[in-house]
Structures are given as C-alpha cells and as structure tokens.
Design an enzyme around this catalytic site. Structure first.
Site, short mmCIF file in Angstrom:
data_model
loop_
_atom_site.label_atom_id
_atom_site.label_comp_id
_atom_site.label_asym_id
_atom_site.label_seq_id
_atom_site.Cartn_x
_atom_site.Cartn_y
_atom_site.Cartn_z
N CYS A 198 -25.84 2.81 -14.72
CA CYS A 198 -24.90 3.89 -14.38
C CYS A 198 -25.57 5.27 -14.58
O CYS A 198 -26.06 5.59 -15.67
CB CYS A 198 -23.68 3.78 -15.28
SG CYS A 198 -22.57 5.18 -15.17
N TYR B 219 -6.68 6.09 3.92
CA TYR B 219 -6.82 5.01 2.94
C TYR B 219 -5.99 3.79 3.38
O TYR B 219 -6.51 2.66 3.46
CB TYR B 219 -6.38 5.47 1.54
CG TYR B 219 -6.21 4.27 0.65
CD1 TYR B 219 -7.33 3.62 0.14
CD2 TYR B 219 -4.95 3.72 0.42
CE1 TYR B 219 -7.19 2.46 -0.60
CE2 TYR B 219 -4.80 2.56 -0.31
CZ TYR B 219 -5.92 1.94 -0.81
OH TYR B 219 -5.79 0.78 -1.52
N ASP C 298 -10.16 4.56 -2.57
CA ASP C 298 -9.03 5.15 -3.29
C ASP C 298 -9.58 5.97 -4.46
O ASP C 298 -10.79 6.11 -4.63
CB ASP C 298 -8.03 4.06 -3.74
CG ASP C 298 -8.52 3.28 -4.95
OD1 ASP C 298 -9.73 3.36 -5.27
OD2 ASP C 298 -7.70 2.60 -5.59
N GLU D 173 0.83 -1.21 0.00
CA GLU D 173 0.00 0.00 0.00
C GLU D 173 0.87 1.26 0.00
O GLU D 173 0.53 2.25 -0.65
CB GLU D 173 -0.97 0.00 1.19
CG GLU D 173 -2.05 -1.07 1.10
CD GLU D 173 -3.00 -0.89 -0.10
OE1 GLU D 173 -2.96 0.16 -0.76
OE2 GLU D 173 -3.77 -1.84 -0.37
#
Ligand code: SF4
Length: 290
Positions: A209, A120, A138, A37
C-alpha cells in the site's frame, strides 16, 4: 501498484471475506440489483436489507411497481431517507415497463437514460446483474485506490471521467475476474480500509500500500463539504412531515402539520420543498403522498 499486483490479492481476499448479501446470491434478479443500488446510494447495508426484501416481495418486477401510484413507493421507502429516490425508482420502473418491455436494460447508455440512474448505478447494474465488464466506482473503491495505489489518505473530489479511467486501468480483462474485482475493491473499502479507521493489519494490500509505505501522510487536498447536522435541519423537518404523510391514508391537514414543528418559517419551507419535489401533493383538505 499495477493491476497485476493488485487483482490477485483482491480476488483471493474477496473469496475468503465477502459478506453474504442478498444481491450477491446466485440468480438475484436485475430488477433487485437496480432497487438495491437505489437504496444503497445513501443508506447503510443493514437498513437496506429488510426493506429490499419487503419491496421485492411486493413488487417483484418493474411492471408491478409501475402499476401503483408513486406515493405507494414513497410510503414503502419508510425510513431509508432521501425519499426522492423512491419517486425516481418509480419513474424508472415506468420507463423500463414502457420502453424496455419490463426488462431492466443491460446497456449502460440505456440504463443512464433512466430516471435517477447515474454513472455508478448504471455500471453497477450492467456489471453485477449482467456480468459485463465495466469499472464500477463507489466511494469505497475511490478510497482504496487513493490509498493503496496513489499514496493519498483520501481521494480527490469525485470526477466521473478520472475515477472511471483509474479503475479501468486496474480492472482485469477477464469478465468474471473483473466482476469480482469490482465487488472486492468496494468490499475492502467498506469493511477494512474504512474512512476513519483502516485495519491495515487485516488488509491484503498491507505490504504494498502506497499510503502505508509513505508513513500515512495527512491529506492536504480539497475536502468535500461536511454534511450539516441532521437534528434541527430542514431535512429533519421534511422527515417529520413525510413520516406523517406516509402514516396517513387521508389528507393531513395544515393544523396537523403545524403540530410537528414549532418554527413556522422552517416548517413552511420544508413543506413547500416537499411539494416542489413531488413528494407531497396539496389538496383542498390537506396534504398527501403523490
Ligand atoms: S494497507 Fe491500510 S490504508 Fe492501505 S489499503 Fe489496506 S487498509 Fe487501506
């Protein structure tokens, strides 16, 4: 779009389309997740994978990294860019060794207290390494939510509180589903709903969407500042000096640094910045890694 509409599509799509990445392998250690990460914060996956493997072979535990000088972490960081992350990771390894008996903590607050760990990364480690239920947001997740749920081409500028609340509302209650939903949203944004060319024909959310249904309206909100060109920037000069320091095992002299960049003002500024950031140390005979 509600969680009930979104999550089955994301989970099915992720099961069939997920990339095989080292940090998704069963049994991948929490330390490996933390290192990955840090590396992925500003560096593409393809460049991270080989470096991560080398790193974990050399330092398989936080205590192994904590036992070497921070300069060794900076040297091994090589071409990943933004090398302050290597210093922070080394500091985090020392803290894990001293405060947590060498075991990466699983509690978000304990993770947040480590050097270089933000909202995060703390939640990514707690969720992906330890299976806890946390929203992990993210830049890819933010873009998918903005488009599919809110009908906007781009997300508003990042805000930890509202970004986490948005994802929390969509996150399934079930622990395992929450884990896969977090990873699936990130994956969809990374490989299908990309910033510049979303592949709606390959998207599991295409028929619901909100942005697509609205006819892809242009984004009219605030944009984040465009990053300056790398060539000729102070970052470029810092990178040249860092490459020299990483390659050397004796102090690099001022005369050697002068050969790296012609503009003395910019060169001096870059070098002073590296010293201030703790990435370079000045000794009588020259400069070296910390
Ligand atoms: S349909 Fe297109 S814009 Fe909407 S989430 Fe999928 S890829 Fe992104």
């Amino acid at each position: 779009m509600s969680s009930a509409q979104l999550s089955p599509r994301i989970l099915d799509w992720f099961a069939a389309n997920r990339r095989d990445l080292p940090w998704r392998e069963p049994g991948f250690p929490a330390w490996g997740t933390l290192v990955s990460e840090f590396m992925l914060q500003q560096t593409p996956v393809a460049r991270v994978i080989p470096r991560l493997a080398e790193w974990l072979e050399r330092w398989p535990t936080p205590a192994d990294l904590a036992s070497v000088p921070p300069g060794e972490a900076v040297r091994a960081w090589a071409n990943l860019g933004y090398p302050r992350r290597a210093l922070w990771l080394h500091a985090a390894a020392v803290e894990i060794t001293e405060r947590h008996g060498g075991v990466v903590p699983h509690d978000v607050d304990a993770l947040l207290a480590l050097t270089g760990v933000g909202d995060y990364t703390a939640r990514a480690v707690a969720a992906f390494a330890y299976g806890h239920r946390h929203p992990v947001v993210d830049t890819n997740t933010r873009r998918v939510i903005a488009r599919a749920v809110e009908g906007n081409a781009e997300p508003a500028p990042p805000s930890n509180v509202s970004d986490l609340a948005r994802m929390e509302r969509l996150l399934p209650d079930d622990l395992d589903e929450a884990h896969r939903f977090n990873a699936g949203m990130m994956e969809l944004g990374a490989i299908v709903c990309t910033a510049r060319s979303p592949r709606c024909d390959a998207c599991p959310l295409a028929d619901t969407c909100a942005w697509r249904q609205a006819g892809y309206p242009e984004y009219l909100g605030k944009r984040k500042a465009v990053q300056k060109k790398y060539e000729g920037s102070d970052r470029h000069v810092r990178g040249l000096i860092m490459a020299e320091l990483r390659a050397a095992h004796v102090p690099v002299t001022s005369a050697e640094i002068e050969t790296l960049w012609a503009d003395a003002t910019q060169r001096d500024r870059a070098l002073a910045g590296l010293v201030t950031d703790g990435l370079a140390v000045h000794r009588e005979t020259g400069y070296l890694l910390p």
